[in-house]
Design a protein around this motif. Sequence first.
Motif, PDB file in Angstrom:
ATOM      1  N   GLN A  75       0.833  -1.208   0.000  1.00 30.62           N
ATOM      2  CA  GLN A  75       0.000   0.000   0.000  1.00 30.62           C
ATOM      3  C   GLN A  75       0.870   1.261   0.000  1.00 30.62           C
ATOM      4  O   GLN A  75       0.604   2.206  -0.730  1.00 30.62           O
ATOM      5  CB  GLN A  75      -0.934   0.001   1.213  1.00 30.62           C
ATOM      6  CG  GLN A  75      -1.921   1.139   1.246  1.00 30.62           C
ATOM      7  CD  GLN A  75      -2.913   1.080   0.095  1.00 30.62           C
ATOM      8  OE1 GLN A  75      -3.272   0.001  -0.376  1.00 30.62           O
ATOM      9  NE2 GLN A  75      -3.347   2.219  -0.379  1.00 30.62           N
ATOM     10  N   LEU A  76       1.921   1.258   0.809  1.00 28.94           N
ATOM     11  CA  LEU A  76       2.825   2.406   0.844  1.00 28.94           C
ATOM     12  C   LEU A  76       3.511   2.597  -0.503  1.00 28.94           C
ATOM     13  O   LEU A  76       3.682   3.731  -0.970  1.00 28.94           O
ATOM     14  CB  LEU A  76       3.883   2.217   1.939  1.00 28.94           C
ATOM     15  CG  LEU A  76       3.392   2.345   3.373  1.00 28.94           C
ATOM     16  CD1 LEU A  76       4.440   1.840   4.339  1.00 28.94           C
ATOM     17  CD2 LEU A  76       3.038   3.788   3.678  1.00 28.94           C
ATOM     18  N   SER A  77       3.882   1.495  -1.140  1.00 25.86           N
ATOM     19  CA  SER A  77       4.528   1.579  -2.440  1.00 25.86           C
ATOM     20  C   SER A  77       3.585   2.169  -3.486  1.00 25.86           C
ATOM     21  O   SER A  77       3.996   2.996  -4.301  1.00 25.86           O
ATOM     22  CB  SER A  77       4.992   0.186  -2.874  1.00 25.86           C
ATOM     23  OG  SER A  77       5.568   0.221  -4.144  1.00 25.86           O
ATOM     24  N   LEU A  83       6.904   4.936   5.766  1.00 22.29           N
ATOM     25  CA  LEU A  83       6.347   5.079   7.110  1.00 22.29           C
ATOM     26  C   LEU A  83       7.018   6.234   7.849  1.00 22.29           C
ATOM     27  O   LEU A  83       8.148   6.608   7.523  1.00 22.29           O
ATOM     28  CB  LEU A  83       6.581   3.795   7.909  1.00 22.29           C
ATOM     29  CG  LEU A  83       5.770   2.569   7.515  1.00 22.29           C
ATOM     30  CD1 LEU A  83       6.280   1.353   8.263  1.00 22.29           C
ATOM     31  CD2 LEU A  83       4.306   2.782   7.791  1.00 22.29           C
ATOM     32  N   PRO A  84       6.347   6.774   8.861  1.00 20.16           N
ATOM     33  CA  PRO A  84       7.023   7.731   9.732  1.00 20.16           C
ATOM     34  C   PRO A  84       8.216   7.039  10.396  1.00 20.16           C
ATOM     35  O   PRO A  84       8.192   5.824  10.639  1.00 20.16           O
ATOM     36  CB  PRO A  84       5.963   8.098  10.778  1.00 20.16           C
ATOM     37  CG  PRO A  84       4.665   7.644  10.218  1.00 20.16           C
ATOM     38  CD  PRO A  84       4.951   6.578   9.228  1.00 20.16           C
ATOM     39  N   LYS A  85       9.246   7.791  10.681  1.00 22.13           N
ATOM     40  CA  LYS A  85      10.512   7.224  11.188  1.00 22.13           C
ATOM     41  C   LYS A  85      10.320   6.360  12.441  1.00 22.13           C
ATOM     42  O   LYS A  85      11.002   5.354  12.616  1.00 22.13           O
ATOM     43  CB  LYS A  85      11.507   8.339  11.465  1.00 22.13           C
ATOM     44  CG  LYS A  85      12.893   7.812  11.729  1.00 22.13           C
ATOM     45  CD  LYS A  85      13.946   8.831  11.437  1.00 22.13           C
ATOM     46  CE  LYS A  85      15.296   8.222  11.685  1.00 22.13           C
ATOM     47  NZ  LYS A  85      16.207   8.329  10.612  1.00 22.13           N
ATOM     48  N   ASN A  86       9.371   6.701  13.303  1.00 21.78           N
ATOM     49  CA  ASN A  86       9.174   5.914  14.523  1.00 21.78           C
ATOM     50  C   ASN A  86       8.553   4.541  14.244  1.00 21.78           C
ATOM     51  O   ASN A  86       8.535   3.683  15.124  1.00 21.78           O
ATOM     52  CB  ASN A  86       8.341   6.687  15.546  1.00 21.78           C
ATOM     53  CG  ASN A  86       6.939   6.984  15.046  1.00 21.78           C
ATOM     54  OD1 ASN A  86       6.673   6.975  13.841  1.00 21.78           O
ATOM     55  ND2 ASN A  86       6.050   7.268  15.959  1.00 21.78           N
ATOM     56  N   GLU A  87       8.039   4.310  13.030  1.00 19.33           N
ATOM     57  CA  GLU A  87       7.448   3.018  12.675  1.00 19.33           C
ATOM     58  C   GLU A  87       8.371   2.163  11.805  1.00 19.33           C
ATOM     59  O   GLU A  87       8.004   1.059  11.433  1.00 19.33           O
ATOM     60  CB  GLU A  87       6.118   3.236  11.958  1.00 19.33           C
ATOM     61  CG  GLU A  87       5.035   3.822  12.843  1.00 19.33           C
ATOM     62  CD  GLU A  87       3.708   3.958  12.118  1.00 19.33           C
ATOM     63  OE1 GLU A  87       3.371   3.062  11.317  1.00 19.33           O
ATOM     64  OE2 GLU A  87       3.007   4.955  12.355  1.00 19.33           O
ATOM     65  N   TRP A  88       9.548   2.660  11.447  1.00 17.15           N
ATOM     66  CA  TRP A  88      10.488   1.878  10.658  1.00 17.15           C
ATOM     67  C   TRP A  88      10.917   0.647  11.447  1.00 17.15           C
ATOM     68  O   TRP A  88      10.955   0.668  12.685  1.00 17.15           O
ATOM     69  CB  TRP A  88      11.730   2.693  10.333  1.00 17.15           C
ATOM     70  CG  TRP A  88      11.530   3.812   9.353  1.00 17.15           C
ATOM     71  CD1 TRP A  88      10.355   4.244   8.819  1.00 17.15           C
ATOM     72  CD2 TRP A  88      12.541   4.663   8.813  1.00 17.15           C
ATOM     73  NE1 TRP A  88      10.580   5.308   7.987  1.00 17.15           N
ATOM     74  CE2 TRP A  88      11.913   5.589   7.959  1.00 17.15           C
ATOM     75  CE3 TRP A  88      13.913   4.736   8.985  1.00 17.15           C
ATOM     76  CZ2 TRP A  88      12.614   6.555   7.267  1.00 17.15           C
ATOM     77  CZ3 TRP A  88      14.616   5.705   8.292  1.00 17.15           C
ATOM     78  CH2 TRP A  88      13.965   6.595   7.436  1.00 17.15           C
ATOM     79  N   THR A  89      11.267  -0.400  10.753  1.00 18.78           N
ATOM     80  CA  THR A  89      11.801  -1.593  11.402  1.00 18.78           C
ATOM     81  C   THR A  89      13.199  -1.279  11.914  1.00 18.78           C
ATOM     82  O   THR A  89      14.066  -0.868  11.152  1.00 18.78           O
ATOM     83  CB  THR A  89      11.858  -2.772  10.414  1.00 18.78           C
ATOM     84  OG1 THR A  89      10.547  -3.007   9.897  1.00 18.78           O
ATOM     85  CG2 THR A  89      12.378  -4.028  11.086  1.00 18.78           C
TER      86      THR A  89
END
Length: 124
Positions: A75-77, A83-89
Amino acid sequence: MTAPSLYSAIAKRPWLMKMIMPIAGWYSNAAGYRQMGLRADDLLVEENEPVLKALGRLSPKESYDRIYRIRRATQLSLQQKILPKNEWTKPEEDVRYLSPILEQLAAEAKEKDALDTLTILKKH
């Protein structure tokens, strides 16, 4: 069959491991999959038989989490977003969950092949 890996050769040499780790971390971040919330094993191609067998051995929760991560990244692609930086793996969250199962499957296949080609010698 898994891709060939130099990890075991590098892991035996601490000086080489120390030299390679910053490059490996940089490469993982540059690949961009963590910015989409994915893990490295989420990128394995599902069309080959060992990966399909390994996916069948995942726990229901891990399987659900994998599907969720892949759908969210898709979906993001499509939206051309990250994603916002706090949600990155985070690197400590990017654990291999499918690779150990693939290694186990390869060992089982090797053992099966060895047992299937076993010859019995008769003593006279």
